[in-house]
Design an enzyme around this catalytic site. Structure first.
Site, PDB file in Angstrom:
ATOM      1  N   LYS A  57      29.638  79.859  24.533  1.00 20.03           N
ATOM      2  CA  LYS A  57      29.306  81.280  24.553  1.00 20.03           C
ATOM      3  C   LYS A  57      27.905  81.429  23.968  1.00 20.03           C
ATOM      4  O   LYS A  57      27.712  81.483  22.754  1.00 20.03           O
ATOM      5  CB  LYS A  57      30.318  82.079  23.724  1.00 20.03           C
ATOM      6  CG  LYS A  57      30.521  83.534  24.208  1.00 20.03           C
ATOM      7  CD  LYS A  57      29.287  84.392  24.173  1.00 20.03           C
ATOM      8  CE  LYS A  57      29.009  84.917  22.776  1.00 20.03           C
ATOM      9  NZ  LYS A  57      27.826  85.870  22.748  1.00 20.03           N
ATOM     10  N   CYS A  99      16.312  79.267  11.006  1.00 19.57           N
ATOM     11  CA  CYS A  99      17.168  79.337   9.822  1.00 19.57           C
ATOM     12  C   CYS A  99      16.599  78.527   8.665  1.00 19.57           C
ATOM     13  O   CYS A  99      16.906  78.804   7.501  1.00 19.57           O
ATOM     14  CB  CYS A  99      18.566  78.851  10.169  1.00 19.57           C
ATOM     15  SG  CYS A  99      18.606  77.192  10.881  1.00 19.57           S
ATOM     16  N   GLU A 136      26.884  76.818  10.624  1.00 23.70           N
ATOM     17  CA  GLU A 136      25.524  76.765  10.091  1.00 23.70           C
ATOM     18  C   GLU A 136      25.026  78.196  10.128  1.00 23.70           C
ATOM     19  O   GLU A 136      24.801  78.750  11.199  1.00 23.70           O
ATOM     20  CB  GLU A 136      24.648  75.820  10.916  1.00 23.70           C
ATOM     21  CG  GLU A 136      23.365  75.431  10.188  1.00 23.70           C
ATOM     22  CD  GLU A 136      22.179  76.259  10.612  1.00 23.70           C
ATOM     23  OE1 GLU A 136      21.844  77.213   9.865  1.00 23.70           O
ATOM     24  OE2 GLU A 136      21.595  75.983  11.658  1.00 23.70           O
ATOM     25  N   GLU A 155      18.003  87.723   3.805  1.00 19.33           N
ATOM     26  CA  GLU A 155      17.379  87.037   4.936  1.00 19.33           C
ATOM     27  C   GLU A 155      16.731  88.055   5.876  1.00 19.33           C
ATOM     28  O   GLU A 155      17.381  89.008   6.314  1.00 19.33           O
ATOM     29  CB  GLU A 155      18.418  86.217   5.702  1.00 19.33           C
ATOM     30  CG  GLU A 155      17.817  85.411   6.842  1.00 19.33           C
ATOM     31  CD  GLU A 155      18.836  84.565   7.580  1.00 19.33           C
ATOM     32  OE1 GLU A 155      18.493  83.432   7.964  1.00 19.33           O
ATOM     33  OE2 GLU A 155      19.964  85.045   7.786  1.00 19.33           O
TER      34      GLU A 155
END
Length: 486
Positions: free
Chosen positions: A181, A291, A257, A390
């Site tokens: 997906k 990331c 992750e 973040e």
């Protein structure tokens, strides 16, 4: 914007070896973040399409894929990598159209690494051995490895093909079947990847692809499906928590992750020119939408002013604009929604008492597209939201420090724990500081230098589990211990 011979594609689902539309015919538009123009349409899947894909994958577990020898499977996986390289230009263009990143970046990093993921894991299968233990003269124990089953692979939009192959290659190498997906914002290279798998000889049903959204759509249906045995997810931490709650109903195994707010610690004894060169990459490559980007920069006070002077000057030289222009270093952010989120943090930084040394606004002459100048912010404290949360864009904060103890306390004061970089020429300090940082990956005098055999993943709310080498196979395979009484 410059033109390319490679044209965008409309994206269908890939289920049981065939490209198919949604059962109800629903589609959504795929938008180019650099031009805000429509690239094409994407089939919008949901629970029905996920169920068809899962049933195809479940059936394929006991088909030709299971009967292949290790050498036959290795040959197929290597062929997938070869075909990715053969279609490198096409994939690079599609990736840049979808993400807004410069084509030199997708062509030099994303696509070659995607191919290497398949080449690496196909080679790695040959190195795996299982343990055997003898209980004196009483019994012999040995372990055998088997596939987990049907794996759901849910992927982010920042490095679409690279990160999908990082999951798909070891999952297939271990003998599993999969339902992919991809992120709804970046569907094109995943669609071509499904085609490449078919052309490489992957049997029908082994690799399936369903496009769609997350909540109340394909993503939720995949995580909740009772016949999906495991979920590997890379993405935002909040989404990870939602997936964990959904997966708990059927006790699926999970590999995560997630987000990061990664520190870059610069001591005064480091080589400042080398530091600046790498920090430009760790701060702004891929528009800061990585990331692992070092978005919190801590500089020992004696080097603080010199670092800032050079860092700001180099940042002002970065060309922001057309992903297809070789001069461009920073492309477009992924979407209008994300652009508003990132610029919202820049406004918040000013409200929190920060000073914007450079950037923080749309570049002149770029009225269309989600472009933002690389931004450097100073004057914030450790408790500011801009320092703690973040942002996932070309925005960094720079903070001075005086002692090791002080900087370690600050960098570990976070819910995240993905990666960090330490810059120093003092060998003892390098080991001492790196060993105290609460992160899954710590680089010393470098950044994003990856050996695919090593453990990759995060601590705290940055992830669950590790990927890479044997660590990937530990997730994608089940161990059975067999005890033989002698």
């Amino acid at each position: 914007m410059q033109q390319t011979k490679v044209k965008p594609i409309d994206c269908l689902h890939f289920i049981d070896g065939k490209f198919v539309p949604s059962l109800d015919g629903k589609t959504f538009d795929n938008i180019n973040p650099a031009t805000e123009e429509k690239l094409g349409t994407v089939a919008e899947g949901g629970a029905a399409e996920i169920d068809l894909a899962v049933q195809a994958a479940k059936k394929a577990l006991n088909g030709p894929w299971k009967k292949m020898t290790a050498n036959e499977r290795i040959a197929v996986l290597r062929k997938v990598g070869d075909l990715i390289l053969e279609r490198k230009e096409e994939l690079s263009v599609l990736e840049s159209l979808d993400t807004g990143k410069p084509t030199w970046l997708s062509g030099s990093i994303d696509i070659p690494r995607a191919a290497y993921n398949f080449h690496f894991f196909s080679d790695y299968i040959r190195t795996i051995t299982n343990e055997a233990t003898q209980m004196d003269d009483v019994a012999l124990n040995y372990a055998i490895r088997r596939p987990v089953g049907v794996i759901g692979l849910i992927n982010p939009w920042n490095l679409p093909l690279l990160l999908m192959t990082w999951k798909l290659a070891p999952a297939l190498a271990a003998g599993n079947t999969v339902v992919m997906k991809p992120a709804e914002l970046t569907p094109m290279t995943a669609t071509v990847l499904a085609e490449i798998c078919r052309d490489a000889g992957v049997p029908d049903g082994v690799v399936n692809l369903v496009h769609g959204f997350g909540p109340n759509s394909a993503g939720a249906a995949l995580t909740e499906h009772p016949d999906v045995n495991a979920i590997s997810f890379t993405g935002e931490t909040t989404t990870g928590k939602i997936i964990m709650a959904s997966a708990a109903k059927t006790l699926k195994r999970l590999s995560y992750e997630l987000g990061g707010k990664n520190p870059n610690v610069i001591f005064a004894d480091s080589n400042l020119d080398e530091v600046i060169e790498t920090t430009m990459k760790s701060s702004f490559i891929n528009q800061g939408e990585v990331c692992l980007c070092g978005s919190r920069i801590y500089v020992e006070r004696p080097a603080y002013e010199a670092f800032l002077e050079k860092f700001v000057a180099k940042t002002k030289e970065l060309v922001v604009g057309d992903p297809f222009d070789a001069k461009t270093k920073v492309g477009a952010l992924i979407s209008d929604e994300h652009y508003e989120r990132v610029t919202g943090y820049i406004k918040l930084a000013v409200e929190e008492g920060g000073t914007i040394l450079t950037g923080g606004k749309r570049p002149e002459g770029l009225e269309k597209g989600y472009f933002l100048e690389p931004t450097i912010i100073t004057g914030l404290t450790r408790d500011c939201r801009v320092v703690k949360e973040e942002i996932f864009g070309p925005v960094v904060t720079v903070i001075p420090f005086d002692t090791e103890e002080e900087v370690l306390e600050q960098i570990n004061d976070t819910h995240y724990g993905l990666s960090a970089s330490v810059w120093t020429n003092d060998l003892r300090r390098a080991h001492r500081v790196a060993g105290q940082i609460e992160a899954g990956i710590v680089w010393v005098n470098t950044w994003f230098l990856r050996d695919l055999r090593t453990p990759f993943g995060g601590m705290k709310q940055s992830g669950i589990g590790r990927e890479g080498g044997l660590h990937s196979f530990e997730f994608y395979s089940e161990l059975t211990n067999i005890c033989i009484k002698l």
